[in-house]
Design a protein around this motif. Structure first.
Motif, PDB file in Angstrom:
ATOM      1  N   LYS A 177      17.298  37.559  49.211  1.00  0.00           N
ATOM      2  CA  LYS A 177      16.651  36.926  50.360  1.00  0.00           C
ATOM      3  C   LYS A 177      16.355  37.919  51.491  1.00  0.00           C
ATOM      4  N   SER A 300       7.497  29.539  49.464  1.00  0.00           N
ATOM      5  CA  SER A 300       7.982  30.263  48.293  1.00  0.00           C
ATOM      6  C   SER A 300       7.584  29.603  46.978  1.00  0.00           C
ATOM      7  N   ALA A 301       7.330  28.300  47.005  1.00  0.00           N
ATOM      8  CA  ALA A 301       6.984  27.594  45.773  1.00  0.00           C
ATOM      9  C   ALA A 301       6.073  26.415  46.085  1.00  0.00           C
ATOM     10  N   GLY A 311      12.493  20.159  42.922  1.00  0.00           N
ATOM     11  CA  GLY A 311      12.346  20.919  44.159  1.00  0.00           C
ATOM     12  C   GLY A 311      13.401  20.547  45.183  1.00  0.00           C
ATOM     13  N   ALA A 314      16.754  22.074  44.124  1.00  0.00           N
ATOM     14  CA  ALA A 314      16.843  23.504  44.424  1.00  0.00           C
ATOM     15  C   ALA A 314      17.082  23.736  45.909  1.00  0.00           C
ATOM     16  N   LEU A 315      16.413  22.955  46.741  1.00  0.00           N
ATOM     17  CA  LEU A 315      16.591  23.077  48.193  1.00  0.00           C
ATOM     18  C   LEU A 315      18.023  22.720  48.590  1.00  0.00           C
ATOM     19  N   ARG A 319      19.123  27.305  46.632  1.00  0.00           N
ATOM     20  CA  ARG A 319      18.550  28.287  45.705  1.00  0.00           C
ATOM     21  C   ARG A 319      17.163  28.757  46.140  1.00  0.00           C
ATOM     22  N   SER A 320      16.622  28.183  47.199  1.00  0.00           N
ATOM     23  CA  SER A 320      15.250  28.495  47.590  1.00  0.00           C
ATOM     24  C   SER A 320      15.205  29.428  48.788  1.00  0.00           C
ATOM     25  N   THR A 321      14.041  30.046  48.957  1.00  0.00           N
ATOM     26  CA  THR A 321      13.732  30.778  50.185  1.00  0.00           C
ATOM     27  C   THR A 321      12.483  30.153  50.780  1.00  0.00           C
ATOM     28  N   ARG A 323       9.787  27.820  52.222  1.00  0.00           N
ATOM     29  CA  ARG A 323       9.542  26.387  52.039  1.00  0.00           C
ATOM     30  C   ARG A 323       9.109  26.066  50.622  1.00  0.00           C
ATOM     31  N   ILE A 324       9.560  24.931  50.119  1.00  0.00           N
ATOM     32  CA  ILE A 324       9.090  24.370  48.846  1.00  0.00           C
ATOM     33  C   ILE A 324       8.120  23.253  49.172  1.00  0.00           C
TER      34      ILE A 324
END
Length: 329
Positions: A177, A300-301, A311, A314-315, A319-321, A323-324
């Motif tokens: 990250k 990010s996705a 989604g 993951a948030l 696990r995310s960076t 915004r999804i």
């Protein structure tokens, strides 16, 4: 219309169901939008679990932040057919073909942002602007410490801090990250996973310098808040934005006295009710920064509609960076 629904509370991938429901009819003070894109937020996951302060009656459609097109009667500021971004009104959330919004909870979507980036703009950047400028009065040359600097809310705060002329120290949760925080403008980035509690404090003190952090932006709580109290500057301000760690810290008010610092709560939504002029100011200032190319959401996705529960999972798991974003069906 197609819509994701929550018939019972629990984890998103276990309880959310995709089906056909009636197109919602707007009530007084509401506008219907044809959804273009939905940005996922941590409160969405909490709402699905039944852990958020707002608890819509079951079943409900989740998704609070979106970009879409006004469908049907609009307003002078959001006329029929215009492209807008804003906050959905529960229980008719944004993870559907159509959603309802209050006519005071939308603003024109900047032409510089596509639907995915416009959907991810409102909450993070409005919260960041209100926190840094309305609450903390961040000044050029001050040191800003941002926790979760690679996340959706944190990455926006990093960008806004740099735009305000601050020196920005970012804290992230894993090595992968670091690049995100740097790309958003952080002058220095600390990976907290590389340290124990005492080591993190030492790293923060080194990064912030002898004077400490003038402003701390904390959407994490827990140990992050505790560490912040060890590096806060004289007359510094700690902004309490959220508790993504799941731990609400205890405050030693005697410590605030002897070190002369303030702890400031940030609940952006309350300004809509108590000081709507602040929202107007924030919207204007943020629009100018977008037009100048100074800020843009870190997306990010971008997921298809069918992957919305994944989604959210993951948030919620961290696990995310950035915004999804989920695209409408």
């Amino acid at each position: 219309m197609k819509a994701w629904q929550v018939p019972q509370l629990g984890e998103a991938e276990e309880v959310m169901t995709l089906g056909e429901v009636d197109i919602p009819e707007p009530g007084a003070g509401e506008i219907r939008l044809r959804v273009g894109a939905v940005a996922l937020n941590f409160p969405d996951a909490l709402m699905v679990r039944g852990q958020y302060q707002d608890r819509p009656a079951l079943p409900f459609t989740p998704g609070v932040e979106l970009c879409g097109v006004v469908d049907g009667p609009g307003t002078a500021d959001a006329p029929t057919g215009s492209r807008v971004m804003g906050i959905a009104s529960m229980p008719h959330g944004a993870l559907a073909e159509y959603a309802l919004v209050k006519d005071t909870a939308v603003s024109p979507a900047p032409a510089e942002l596509d639907d995915a980036h416009a959907a991810a703009f409102t909450i993070a950047y409005q919260t960041g602007w209100v926190a840094l400028h309305q609450r903390a009065h961040l000044q050029p040359g001050e040191t800003l410490l941002v926790h979760a600097a690679a996340g959706g809310v944190g990455s926006a705060a990093v960008q806004l801090g740099k735009a305000a002329g601050a020196r920005v120290i970012g804290v992230v949760g894993s090595p992968d990250k670091i690049e995100v925080a740097v790309r958003c403008g952080a002058d220095e980035v600390i990976d907290r996973s590389a340290y124990d509690a005492d080591g993190l404090i030492a790293a923060l003190k080194s990064a912030c310098g002898r004077g400490g952090a003038d402003v701390v932006y904390d959407p994490v709580g827990g140990d992050s808040f505790t560490a912040s109290t060890k590096v806060i500057a004289f007359e510094g301000r700690i902004l309490v934005v959220g508790f993504a760690s799941g731990t609400i810290p205890k405050v030693g008010v005697n410590h605030t006295l002897v070190k002369n610092y303030g702890i400031l709560g940030v609940y952006w939504g309350l300004y809509h009710q108590r000081k709507p002029q602040v929202i107007v100011q924030a919207t204007q200032a943020l629009s100018e920064l977008v037009a100048a190319g100074r800020i843009s959401p870190e997306v990010s996705a971008v997921l298809p509609f069918e992957q919305a529960p994944a989604g959210l999972a993951a948030l919620a798991a961290g696990r995310s960076t950035g915004r999804i974003v989920v695209m409408a069906p």
